[in-house]
Design a protein around this motif. Structure first.
Motif, PDB file in Angstrom:
ATOM      1  N   ASP A  48      14.192  10.523  -9.155  1.00 32.49           N
ATOM      2  CA  ASP A  48      14.074  11.898  -8.252  1.00 32.49           C
ATOM      3  C   ASP A  48      13.329  12.136  -7.642  1.00 32.49           C
ATOM      4  O   ASP A  48      12.665  12.647  -6.698  1.00 32.49           O
ATOM      5  CB  ASP A  48      16.243  12.052  -7.771  1.00 32.49           C
ATOM      6  N   VAL A  49      12.922  13.364  -8.539  1.00 37.88           N
ATOM      7  CA  VAL A  49      11.906  14.124  -8.719  1.00 37.88           C
ATOM      8  C   VAL A  49      10.889  13.408  -9.127  1.00 37.88           C
ATOM      9  O   VAL A  49       9.970  14.009  -8.012  1.00 37.88           O
ATOM     10  CB  VAL A  49      12.072  14.475 -10.497  1.00 37.88           C
ATOM     11  N   PHE A  50      10.497  12.224  -9.516  1.00 40.40           N
ATOM     12  CA  PHE A  50       9.637  11.175  -9.422  1.00 40.40           C
ATOM     13  C   PHE A  50       9.380  10.757  -7.935  1.00 40.40           C
ATOM     14  O   PHE A  50       7.452  11.498  -7.371  1.00 40.40           O
ATOM     15  CB  PHE A  50       9.318  10.635  -9.739  1.00 40.40           C
ATOM     16  N   LEU A  51      10.024  10.894  -7.434  1.00 40.62           N
ATOM     17  CA  LEU A  51       9.922  10.232  -5.763  1.00 40.62           C
ATOM     18  C   LEU A  51       9.392  11.333  -4.832  1.00 40.62           C
ATOM     19  O   LEU A  51       9.221  11.395  -3.911  1.00 40.62           O
ATOM     20  CB  LEU A  51      11.462   9.460  -5.249  1.00 40.62           C
ATOM     21  N   THR A  52      10.248  12.637  -5.227  1.00 41.48           N
ATOM     22  CA  THR A  52       9.808  13.629  -3.989  1.00 41.48           C
ATOM     23  C   THR A  52       8.353  14.139  -4.014  1.00 41.48           C
ATOM     24  O   THR A  52       7.979  15.150  -3.533  1.00 41.48           O
ATOM     25  CB  THR A  52      10.886  15.026  -4.516  1.00 41.48           C
ATOM     26  N   ALA A  53       8.268  14.121  -5.567  1.00 40.50           N
ATOM     27  CA  ALA A  53       6.886  15.065  -5.499  1.00 40.50           C
ATOM     28  C   ALA A  53       5.738  13.722  -5.801  1.00 40.50           C
ATOM     29  O   ALA A  53       4.567  13.741  -4.574  1.00 40.50           O
ATOM     30  CB  ALA A  53       6.589  14.961  -7.492  1.00 40.50           C
ATOM     31  N   GLU A  99       1.280  -1.216  -0.152  1.00 37.72           N
ATOM     32  CA  GLU A  99      -0.221   0.467   0.121  1.00 37.72           C
ATOM     33  C   GLU A  99       0.832   1.398   0.585  1.00 37.72           C
ATOM     34  O   GLU A  99       0.496   2.162  -0.497  1.00 37.72           O
ATOM     35  CB  GLU A  99      -0.759   0.359   0.901  1.00 37.72           C
ATOM     36  N   ASP A 100       2.087   1.355   0.770  1.00 37.00           N
ATOM     37  CA  ASP A 100       2.697   2.231   0.426  1.00 37.00           C
ATOM     38  C   ASP A 100       3.941   2.273  -0.936  1.00 37.00           C
ATOM     39  O   ASP A 100       4.403   1.582  -0.627  1.00 37.00           O
ATOM     40  CB  ASP A 100       3.337   2.670   1.856  1.00 37.00           C
ATOM     41  N   LEU A 101       3.672   2.959  -1.454  1.00 37.28           N
ATOM     42  CA  LEU A 101       4.990   2.940  -2.895  1.00 37.28           C
ATOM     43  C   LEU A 101       6.039   3.646  -2.315  1.00 37.28           C
ATOM     44  O   LEU A 101       7.085   3.412  -3.691  1.00 37.28           O
ATOM     45  CB  LEU A 101       4.191   4.047  -4.237  1.00 37.28           C
ATOM     46  N   LEU A 102       6.097   3.821  -0.985  1.00 34.78           N
ATOM     47  CA  LEU A 102       7.947   5.345  -0.566  1.00 34.78           C
ATOM     48  C   LEU A 102       8.852   4.297  -0.806  1.00 34.78           C
ATOM     49  O   LEU A 102      10.026   4.895  -1.450  1.00 34.78           O
ATOM     50  CB  LEU A 102       7.184   5.884  -0.203  1.00 34.78           C
ATOM     51  N   PRO A 103       8.453   3.064   0.065  1.00 32.39           N
ATOM     52  CA  PRO A 103       9.964   2.167  -0.215  1.00 32.39           C
ATOM     53  C   PRO A 103       9.920   1.888  -1.115  1.00 32.39           C
ATOM     54  O   PRO A 103      10.997   1.344  -2.092  1.00 32.39           O
ATOM     55  CB  PRO A 103       9.307   0.877   1.112  1.00 32.39           C
TER      56      PRO A 103
END
Length: 625
Positions: A208-213, A178-182
């Motif tokens: 990196d841009v996508f991760l921050t956004a 459910e958590d896509l950040l990891p």
């Protein structure tokens, strides 16, 4: 065109070299243009570069798919999508077709492409990334294309497909998280080789841009839904990423909002201070700071923050153009503009001015409130308006309510003549919207469209009566109160759920506002009668007020006071005993418009509850005697 060039070239490598040189030239041209100040000439050069990528891509895709040409073809596809999205400042649906075409070309080289009717993008990605025979030199371009696909799926909320893509890219076989950040943090795109075709933006930069956004978007969504610990974690992740100054201000402000809601205002102020130091824009942190100071009860600091907010929005009223023509995918492009429900929505200069004026009125700074309201009305009504048509609904106060609040502030500040001027202007704009008296029975349809219009006009007469009362003009005051009541007893809003926005965050139903306006007008007129020693007429108004709103403490107090003055002690005692058994009706779940709250405060007797108790005790004792 390509069919004419190919026969003249002796070797395939020579053709690829020419196409690669063309791609590299276009990339250098794009980067040179993007480092320059925006101008019509630069924008035209960027458009020419985009057309160059399009022509090159058509040329490459006009030939049968071949493994040696695929790294270049996919790189050109990515360059075309990046430049097109950058120039449009948007990711349009047709960009998905370019991604899909690139995947289909990969599968064509392996004879794995099924009929198009059976192909879905998630399936295409799974087939492409799981093909065992992929060459290593193809992976950097594929990961770059995957970054663009991830951005497209995030912008269209296809988070399930996005999770599957990230798992496949990471080689993970576990269930979808459910958590896509990891998953995003563990995604490590392969580095491009030194001799690879040039890219406008490589896969690692896009990741990196996508991760921050994504962290920022997820944190804001969690903040809205109330998942505060998760929001705090996501926003911290965003703050540690590739945040340009404008986004960093938003993230720090959101962190401040999150901490305020978690009951930690001091830490919240530290983040807002950090946001102000970034210097990109100060409106957002100033608005949030005013909320924190309000929570802390520091009214002076709250109002100072709001004053600075008004100045900040005035300074940034005109759009500020970027000093360079951005031809890259950056975090700002991936974040939607904050809507009214977003914690990052700071509104316009006039909305900030209204917030400042209303808070001054609510906190007893009547002089300041009056000046701010007059400035606000001058700002909103300064233009030439042929007619006046208030909205049927709004997220904030509409102009009639602003005029009523301004009049209330002027009366509170002892400026009754100015209040009368504002009321006269409001009546000239709203009276024409009311149905004629003879046609009132047929007014249902119109009042459904403008449920508050009869209330606005009635409230205007109420405030005019208060202004005349302040000027000791009793005859005019009684006339205005009577006209207010005549209108109110004809206006009967039926739809209790229909409401219009007020200065408060909660809505006010028309029937609730109407009832309290009736009570305010009756008590105001009753006090005028009492001031001229016409207690019988005053008693009639006070009695009607408690019939309309049983349990109203102000009406009960004035009724008992008048009965005692008329030496009707037995009636007073009977009423007091009956009133003790009636619950106080507060309409707790519905806020009242600020102008009505202010007006009711004028007729509220100080120490009402204590006086009622003392009054009741003395009545009972005198009756026993």
């Amino acid at each position: 065109m390509s069919s004419q060039i190919i026969p003249a070239l002796p070797k395939t490598s020579s053709i690829l070299d020419l196409w690669r040189e063309k791609n590299d030239h276009l990339v250098r041209q794009a980067k040179l243009t993007g480092d320059s100040r925006p101008s019509l000439r630069r924008q035209q050069l960027a458009q020419d570069t985009l057309e160059g990528f399009k022509e090159l891509l058509i040329t490459l895709q006009g030939l049968p798919a071949a493994v040696p040409a695929l790294p270049l073809e996919l790189t050109v596809t990515c360059n075309y999508i990046i430049l097109r999205a950058s120039l449009a400042q948007d990711f349009t649906e047709d960009l998905t077709q370019d991604v899909q075409r690139g995947l289909e070309r990969v599968l064509e080289t392996h004879n794995q492409l099924e009929p198009k009717s059976q192909q879905r993008l998630p399936e295409l990605w799974h087939s492409v990334l799981s093909a065992s025979s992929l060459l290593p030199e193809l992976l950097p371009a594929l990961h770059c294309l995957a970054s663009l696909q991830a951005i497209l799926w995030m912008s269209t909320d296809h988070l399930g497909d996005l999770a599957l893509l990230l798992q496949t890219l990471n080689g993970s076989q576990t269930e979808t998280s459910e958590d896509l950040l990891p998953l995003l943090k563990s995604w490590s795109p392969p580095a491009e080789k030194a001799d690879a075709p040039l890219s406008i933006q490589d896969a690692e930069s896009l990741r990196d841009v996508f991760l921050t956004a994504f962290a920022c978007r997820q944190g804001l969504q969690e903040l809205i839904t109330g998942s505060l610990p998760r929001a705090l974690s996501s926003l911290h992740e965003a703050a540690s990423g590739l945040c340009p100054p404008s986004v960093l201000v938003q993230v720090y402000t959101a962190l401040g909002t999150c901490l305020r809601k978690m009951g930690n205002p001091q830490r919240a102020l530290l983040y807002l201070t950090a946001a102000l130091k970034v210097g990109a824009t100060c409106a957002l942190p100033l608005l949030e700071a005013s909320r924190i100071y309000r929570q802390l009860g520091d009214t002076a600091a709250e109002l100072e923050s709001l004053e600075l907010l008004v100045e900040a929005l005035s300074a940034t009223h005109s759009p500020i153009h970027s000093s360079t023509l951005k031809l890259l995918i950056e975090v700002e492009l991936l974040l939607p503009q904050p809507g009214p429900s977003s914690p990052l929505h700071c509104g316009t200069q006039s909305q900030a001015k209204h917030l400042l004026a209303s808070r001054c009125l609510q906190t007893g700074r009547a002089e300041d409130a009056a000046e701010h309201y007059l400035d606000l009305l001058a700002m909103l009504l300064g233009g030439s308006e042929p007619g006046f048509s208030p909205p049927t609904s709004s997220t904030g106060s509409c102009i009639p309510e602003l005029c009523l609040e301004a009049a209330a502030a002027l009366i509170q500040a002892g400026r009754a003549p100015d209040a009368l001027t504002v009321c006269e202007e409001l009546l000239s704009r709203t009276s024409s919207l009311l149905p004629k008296m003879s046609l009132w029975e047929n007014a249902r349809k119109r009042t459904k469209e403008l449920p508050y219009c009869p209330i606005w006009v009635s409230a205007t007469h109420l405030l005019q009566g208060q202004a005349w009362s302040q000027l000791k003009a009793q005859k005019e005051a009684l006339s205005e109160f009577s006209q207010c009541l005549e209108l109110l007893f004809r206006a009967l809003p039926e739809d209790k759920e229909q409401g219009a926005g007020s200065n408060c965050e909660q809505k006010c139903r028309p029937d609730v506002a109407l009832k309290h306006l009736q009570v305010a007008a009756l008590l105001s007129r009753g006090l005028e009668w009492a001031a001229s020693n016409q207690d019988t007429k005053a008693l009639s108004d006070f009695l009607l007020s408690v019939q309309i709103c049983p349990g109203n403490r102000d009406g009960s107090f004035y009724l008992l006071q008048t009965l005692k003055r008329l030496e009707r002690k037995n009636e007073a005692a009977a009423f007091w005993q009956k009133a003790q058994t009636q619950p106080t009706q507060e309409e707790a779940t519905w806020s009242l418009p600020l102008y009505l709250e202010t007006c009711l405060s004028w007729i509220h007797p100080p120490n009402c509850e204590a006086l009622l108790e003392e009054f009741g005790t003395s009545l009972l004792e005198s009756c026993d005697l």
